[in-house]
Motif scaffolding. Structure first.
Motif, PDB file in Angstrom:
ATOM      1  N   ASP A   1       2.844   9.415 -51.937  1.00  0.00           N
ATOM      2  CA  ASP A   1       3.149   9.248 -50.649  1.00  0.00           C
ATOM      3  C   ASP A   1       4.227   8.014 -50.620  1.00  0.00           C
ATOM      4  O   ASP A   1       4.998   8.294 -49.909  1.00  0.00           O
ATOM      5  CB  ASP A   1       2.071   8.525 -49.970  1.00  0.00           C
ATOM      6  CG  ASP A   1       0.845   9.676 -49.453  1.00  0.00           C
ATOM      7  OD1 ASP A   1       1.022  10.888 -49.698  1.00  0.00           O
ATOM      8  OD2 ASP A   1      -0.171   9.288 -49.138  1.00  0.00           O
ATOM      9  N   GLU A   2       4.124   7.119 -51.475  1.00  0.00           N
ATOM     10  CA  GLU A   2       5.204   6.093 -51.275  1.00  0.00           C
ATOM     11  C   GLU A   2       6.348   6.561 -51.873  1.00  0.00           C
ATOM     12  O   GLU A   2       7.552   6.382 -51.624  1.00  0.00           O
ATOM     13  CB  GLU A   2       4.790   4.976 -52.061  1.00  0.00           C
ATOM     14  CG  GLU A   2       5.664   3.707 -52.336  1.00  0.00           C
ATOM     15  CD  GLU A   2       6.280   3.171 -50.943  1.00  0.00           C
ATOM     16  OE1 GLU A   2       7.510   2.581 -51.200  1.00  0.00           O
ATOM     17  OE2 GLU A   2       5.715   3.057 -49.871  1.00  0.00           O
ATOM     18  N   ALA A   3       6.189   7.529 -53.048  1.00  0.00           N
ATOM     19  CA  ALA A   3       7.581   8.037 -53.550  1.00  0.00           C
ATOM     20  C   ALA A   3       8.272   8.791 -52.526  1.00  0.00           C
ATOM     21  O   ALA A   3       9.732   8.845 -52.538  1.00  0.00           O
ATOM     22  CB  ALA A   3       7.292   8.991 -54.684  1.00  0.00           C
ATOM     23  N   GLN A   4       7.473   9.459 -51.564  1.00  0.00           N
ATOM     24  CA  GLN A   4       8.197  10.279 -50.485  1.00  0.00           C
ATOM     25  C   GLN A   4       8.695   9.409 -49.321  1.00  0.00           C
ATOM     26  O   GLN A   4       9.697  10.020 -48.747  1.00  0.00           O
ATOM     27  CB  GLN A   4       7.282  11.551 -50.108  1.00  0.00           C
ATOM     28  CG  GLN A   4       6.746  12.231 -51.127  1.00  0.00           C
ATOM     29  CD  GLN A   4       5.767  13.211 -50.746  1.00  0.00           C
ATOM     30  OE1 GLN A   4       5.381  14.169 -51.363  1.00  0.00           O
ATOM     31  NE2 GLN A   4       5.045  12.914 -49.434  1.00  0.00           N
ATOM     32  N   SER A   5       7.842   8.345 -48.928  1.00  0.00           N
ATOM     33  CA  SER A   5       8.347   7.641 -47.745  1.00  0.00           C
ATOM     34  C   SER A   5       9.081   6.278 -47.841  1.00  0.00           C
ATOM     35  O   SER A   5       9.537   6.021 -47.126  1.00  0.00           O
ATOM     36  CB  SER A   5       6.979   7.325 -47.325  1.00  0.00           C
ATOM     37  OG  SER A   5       6.107   6.350 -48.105  1.00  0.00           O
ATOM     38  N   ALA A   6       8.958   5.612 -49.014  1.00  0.00           N
ATOM     39  CA  ALA A   6       9.779   4.475 -49.477  1.00  0.00           C
ATOM     40  C   ALA A   6       9.498   3.563 -48.410  1.00  0.00           C
ATOM     41  O   ALA A   6      10.444   2.980 -47.794  1.00  0.00           O
ATOM     42  CB  ALA A   6      11.357   4.651 -49.392  1.00  0.00           C
ATOM     43  N   LYS A   7       8.258   3.206 -47.987  1.00  0.00           N
ATOM     44  CA  LYS A   7       7.952   2.173 -47.159  1.00  0.00           C
ATOM     45  C   LYS A   7       7.968   0.837 -47.733  1.00  0.00           C
ATOM     46  O   LYS A   7       8.139  -0.301 -46.803  1.00  0.00           O
ATOM     47  CB  LYS A   7       6.407   2.606 -46.732  1.00  0.00           C
ATOM     48  CG  LYS A   7       6.333   3.615 -45.759  1.00  0.00           C
ATOM     49  CD  LYS A   7       4.957   3.774 -45.356  1.00  0.00           C
ATOM     50  CE  LYS A   7       4.604   4.994 -44.329  1.00  0.00           C
ATOM     51  NZ  LYS A   7       3.073   5.114 -43.871  1.00  0.00           N
ATOM     52  N   PHE A   8       7.919   0.493 -49.187  1.00  0.00           N
ATOM     53  CA  PHE A   8       8.012  -0.870 -49.507  1.00  0.00           C
ATOM     54  C   PHE A   8       8.897  -0.896 -50.411  1.00  0.00           C
ATOM     55  O   PHE A   8       8.770  -1.216 -51.923  1.00  0.00           O
ATOM     56  CB  PHE A   8       6.358  -0.852 -50.217  1.00  0.00           C
ATOM     57  CG  PHE A   8       5.262  -0.946 -49.370  1.00  0.00           C
ATOM     58  CD1 PHE A   8       5.009  -1.955 -48.523  1.00  0.00           C
ATOM     59  CD2 PHE A   8       4.746   0.497 -49.009  1.00  0.00           C
ATOM     60  CE1 PHE A   8       3.790  -1.916 -47.634  1.00  0.00           C
ATOM     61  CE2 PHE A   8       3.346   0.468 -48.219  1.00  0.00           C
ATOM     62  CZ  PHE A   8       3.252  -0.784 -47.631  1.00  0.00           C
ATOM     63  N   PRO A   9      10.343  -0.946 -50.201  1.00  0.00           N
ATOM     64  CA  PRO A   9      11.358  -1.139 -51.138  1.00  0.00           C
ATOM     65  C   PRO A   9      11.396  -2.666 -51.422  1.00  0.00           C
ATOM     66  O   PRO A   9      11.212  -3.343 -50.651  1.00  0.00           O
ATOM     67  CB  PRO A   9      12.495  -0.937 -50.322  1.00  0.00           C
ATOM     68  CG  PRO A   9      12.378  -1.211 -48.728  1.00  0.00           C
ATOM     69  CD  PRO A   9      11.018  -0.668 -48.651  1.00  0.00           C
ATOM     70  N   ARG A  10      11.373  -3.039 -52.742  1.00  0.00           N
ATOM     71  CA  ARG A  10      11.340  -4.432 -53.246  1.00  0.00           C
ATOM     72  C   ARG A  10      10.265  -5.134 -52.901  1.00  0.00           C
ATOM     73  O   ARG A  10      10.352  -6.229 -52.420  1.00  0.00           O
ATOM     74  CB  ARG A  10      12.615  -4.978 -53.167  1.00  0.00           C
ATOM     75  CG  ARG A  10      13.798  -4.219 -54.070  1.00  0.00           C
ATOM     76  CD  ARG A  10      15.258  -5.318 -53.994  1.00  0.00           C
ATOM     77  NE  ARG A  10      15.915  -4.668 -54.903  1.00  0.00           N
ATOM     78  CZ  ARG A  10      16.969  -3.768 -54.516  1.00  0.00           C
ATOM     79  NH1 ARG A  10      17.129  -3.486 -53.389  1.00  0.00           N
ATOM     80  NH2 ARG A  10      17.930  -3.506 -55.499  1.00  0.00           N
ATOM     81  N   ALA A  11       9.191  -4.505 -52.961  1.00  0.00           N
ATOM     82  CA  ALA A  11       7.919  -5.360 -52.086  1.00  0.00           C
ATOM     83  C   ALA A  11       6.707  -4.389 -52.602  1.00  0.00           C
ATOM     84  O   ALA A  11       6.708  -3.508 -53.556  1.00  0.00           O
ATOM     85  CB  ALA A  11       7.857  -4.996 -50.635  1.00  0.00           C
ATOM     86  N   ALA A  12       5.518  -5.083 -52.608  1.00  0.00           N
ATOM     87  CA  ALA A  12       4.338  -4.537 -53.228  1.00  0.00           C
ATOM     88  C   ALA A  12       3.301  -4.228 -52.108  1.00  0.00           C
ATOM     89  O   ALA A  12       3.330  -4.525 -50.783  1.00  0.00           O
ATOM     90  CB  ALA A  12       3.510  -5.589 -54.008  1.00  0.00           C
ATOM     91  N   PHE A  13       2.668  -3.168 -52.399  1.00  0.00           N
ATOM     92  CA  PHE A  13       1.399  -2.594 -51.686  1.00  0.00           C
ATOM     93  C   PHE A  13       0.231  -2.372 -52.476  1.00  0.00           C
ATOM     94  O   PHE A  13       0.306  -2.431 -53.717  1.00  0.00           O
ATOM     95  CB  PHE A  13       1.949  -1.656 -51.029  1.00  0.00           C
ATOM     96  CG  PHE A  13       1.977  -0.150 -51.687  1.00  0.00           C
ATOM     97  CD1 PHE A  13       0.913   0.493 -51.604  1.00  0.00           C
ATOM     98  CD2 PHE A  13       2.848   0.289 -52.584  1.00  0.00           C
ATOM     99  CE1 PHE A  13       0.981   1.978 -52.484  1.00  0.00           C
ATOM    100  CE2 PHE A  13       3.104   1.142 -53.460  1.00  0.00           C
ATOM    101  CZ  PHE A  13       1.985   2.239 -53.237  1.00  0.00           C
TER     102      PHE A  13
END
Length: 213
Positions: free
Chosen positions: A197-209
């Motif tokens: 999901d994150e690979a597709q959406s890039a919601k957390f650039p240079r951040a952690a989740f």
């Protein structure tokens, strides 16, 4: 999306491969040697890449659109994950490729106003898990100070184990997610869902989740 997965035959990496293939992505698996090819599913492109060599990793990343590193270090050598992550970040910086680093839960703050993290609380972790947690914290600190690579750091819940793909979970940032019973857990299958999901959406650039039930 053209996606390369490092650590593609491991517990998390193999599930990322399965999830990405199921979504129709063009997946390349980076492995240590040809012996690992037999562990890969059909429809995946294998490539040999020495995880300690940033130049080799960069070569493997060329022509890709996204990378996920699920590399782990063996028991007794937990600290090696820091050097492996540094190589991945260096390669990502060279190629300009966005990379998700699969990390640990050590950095996460405990809920309900606790002053502790998962690692710093003296009563939270079993003694045999502490070396892994310390290595994960060092890995996170490395990512947090990295300014040239486009990274995302992914933390699972406290308990990460094989299970079912439910496709339903919560996402957070810096606090450990727990359910109504106080348990912090996520299946490897759903963790893989969150990673793709994150690979597709890039919601957390240079951040952690983090993710959890």
């Amino acid at each position: 999306m053209k996606l390369i997965v490092f650590g593609a035959t491991g517990d998390v990496g193999s599930r990322v491969v399965t999830e990405a293939l199921a979504r129709g992505h063009d997946v390349t698996a980076a492995v240590r040697n040809e012996a690992a090819f037999a562990k890969l599913p059909e429809g995946i492109r294998p490539v040999i890449a020495d995880a300690t060599d940033p130049a080799a990793l960069a070569t493997a990343m060329v022509s890709q659109e996204m990378a996920i590193s699920a590399l782990r270090s063996p028991p007794g050598r937990e600290g090696e994950i820091v050097a492996l992550t540094r190589s991945i970040l260096n390669a990502a910086s060279r190629t300009g490729l966005r990379v998700i680093i699969v990390g640990g839960a050590a950095r996460l703050h405990l809920p309900n106003g606790s002053p502790h993290t998962v690692l710093s609380d003296p009563d939270f972790l079993p003694e045999n898990i502490v070396p892994i947690a310390r290595a994960s914290m060092a890995q996170w600190e490395l990512c947090a100070t990295e300014t040239s690579a486009n990274w995302t750091y992914a933390s699972p819940s406290a308990l990460l184990q094989p299970g079912q793909r439910l496709g339903a979970f919560r996402t957070g940032t810096d606090t450990l997610l727990v359910d109504e019973a106080g348990k912090s857990e996520i299946s490897m299958e759903d963790f893989a869902v969150a990673l793709v999901d994150e690979a597709q959406s890039a919601k957390f650039p240079r951040a952690a989740f983090t993710v959890g039930y």
